[in-house]
Design a protein around this motif. Structure first.
Motif, short mmCIF file in Angstrom:
data_model
loop_
_atom_site.label_atom_id
_atom_site.label_comp_id
_atom_site.label_asym_id
_atom_site.label_seq_id
_atom_site.Cartn_x
_atom_site.Cartn_y
_atom_site.Cartn_z
N ILE A 151 6.28 -5.14 -7.15
CA ILE A 151 5.69 -4.28 -8.17
C ILE A 151 4.66 -3.43 -7.45
O ILE A 151 3.79 -3.97 -6.75
CB ILE A 151 5.04 -5.13 -9.29
CG1 ILE A 151 6.12 -5.97 -9.98
CG2 ILE A 151 4.31 -4.23 -10.29
CD1 ILE A 151 5.57 -7.05 -10.89
N ARG A 152 4.78 -2.13 -7.60
CA ARG A 152 3.87 -1.25 -6.86
C ARG A 152 3.26 -0.19 -7.77
O ARG A 152 3.82 0.13 -8.82
CB ARG A 152 4.59 -0.60 -5.68
CG ARG A 152 5.84 0.16 -6.07
CD ARG A 152 6.54 0.79 -4.89
NE ARG A 152 5.80 1.94 -4.45
CZ ARG A 152 5.84 2.43 -3.23
NH1 ARG A 152 6.59 1.89 -2.32
NH2 ARG A 152 5.14 3.49 -2.91
N ALA A 153 2.15 0.32 -7.34
CA ALA A 153 1.46 1.37 -8.10
C ALA A 153 2.33 2.63 -8.09
O ALA A 153 3.16 2.83 -7.20
CB ALA A 153 0.11 1.66 -7.47
N TRP A 154 2.13 3.44 -9.11
CA TRP A 154 2.87 4.69 -9.21
C TRP A 154 2.56 5.58 -8.01
O TRP A 154 1.42 5.71 -7.59
CB TRP A 154 2.51 5.44 -10.49
CG TRP A 154 2.97 6.85 -10.48
CD1 TRP A 154 2.21 7.98 -10.37
CD2 TRP A 154 4.33 7.30 -10.55
NE1 TRP A 154 3.00 9.09 -10.37
CE2 TRP A 154 4.32 8.70 -10.47
CE3 TRP A 154 5.55 6.65 -10.64
CZ2 TRP A 154 5.47 9.47 -10.50
CZ3 TRP A 154 6.71 7.42 -10.68
CH2 TRP A 154 6.65 8.81 -10.61
N SER A 155 3.59 6.17 -7.45
CA SER A 155 3.43 7.24 -6.46
C SER A 155 4.50 8.27 -6.80
O SER A 155 5.61 7.91 -7.19
CB SER A 155 3.60 6.71 -5.03
OG SER A 155 4.85 6.09 -4.86
N PRO A 156 4.15 9.55 -6.71
CA PRO A 156 5.09 10.59 -7.11
C PRO A 156 6.40 10.50 -6.32
O PRO A 156 6.39 10.24 -5.12
CB PRO A 156 4.35 11.89 -6.80
CG PRO A 156 2.90 11.51 -6.79
CD PRO A 156 2.86 10.09 -6.28
N ALA A 157 7.49 10.74 -7.01
CA ALA A 157 8.82 10.72 -6.39
C ALA A 157 9.20 12.13 -5.96
O ALA A 157 8.82 13.11 -6.60
CB ALA A 157 9.84 10.17 -7.38
N THR A 158 9.93 12.21 -4.87
CA THR A 158 10.46 13.49 -4.41
C THR A 158 11.74 13.77 -5.18
O THR A 158 12.69 12.99 -5.12
CB THR A 158 10.77 13.42 -2.90
OG1 THR A 158 9.57 13.08 -2.20
CG2 THR A 158 11.33 14.74 -2.39
#
Length: 147
Positions: free
Chosen positions: A25-32
């Motif tokens: 489970i990871r924090a949101w990071s913008p997707a390409t």
């Protein structure tokens, strides 16, 4: 045999997936973004050298597009041999569903979300929609073609 689910939220809905499918489970990071993919595929992120497709689970279930923010989370799941990221609003907890705790979906007709659900579980008076992960990916892999 009972099974354990990780529960999470999309809006007011509580959903669950089998804990054995969760990789992290990871924090949101913008997707390409990628060209020519279905609208529920938000793009890809780099997960320690692995290109991870990120799905907008809300959109996939027919509940509208997610406008991701820092409060959103990506749940990394294994579906078949591939890792996928699912955008969700928040992760709740781990619950144990007894053998008799899973119920089939009621016959409410064809709804977009119903095709992706394995069944319903009731835990502490909460109704949890249990995802059938393999169904999420089946039509994800087919890129849209000439209509």
């Amino acid at each position: 045999m009972s099974r354990q689910l990780i529960t999470f939220q999309i809006g007011e809905q509580i959903l669950g997936v089998d804990i054995m499918a969760i990789r992290e489970i990871r924090a949101w990071s913008p997707a390409t973004p990628l060209p020519n993919v279905p609208p529920h595929v938000r793009g890809v992120v780099n997960l320690r050298g692995i290109v991870l497709p990120v799905l907008d689970l809300s959109h996939r279930l027919g509940w509208g597009m997610t406008d991701p923010s820092a409060r959103h989370v990506i749940i990394v799941v294994r579906i078949g041999e591939q890792l996928q990221g699912l955008i969700v609003d928040a992760v709740n907890d781990i619950v144990t569903v007894p053998d008799d705790g899973m119920q089939p979906l009621p016959d409410i007709g064809e709804t977009p979300a119903a095709q992706f659900l394995e069944g319903l579980a009731t835990i502490d008076q909460r109704l949890i929609l249990v995802l059938a992960l393999e169904r999420l990916i089946d039509s994800t892999m087919a890129l849209p073609d000439a209509a």
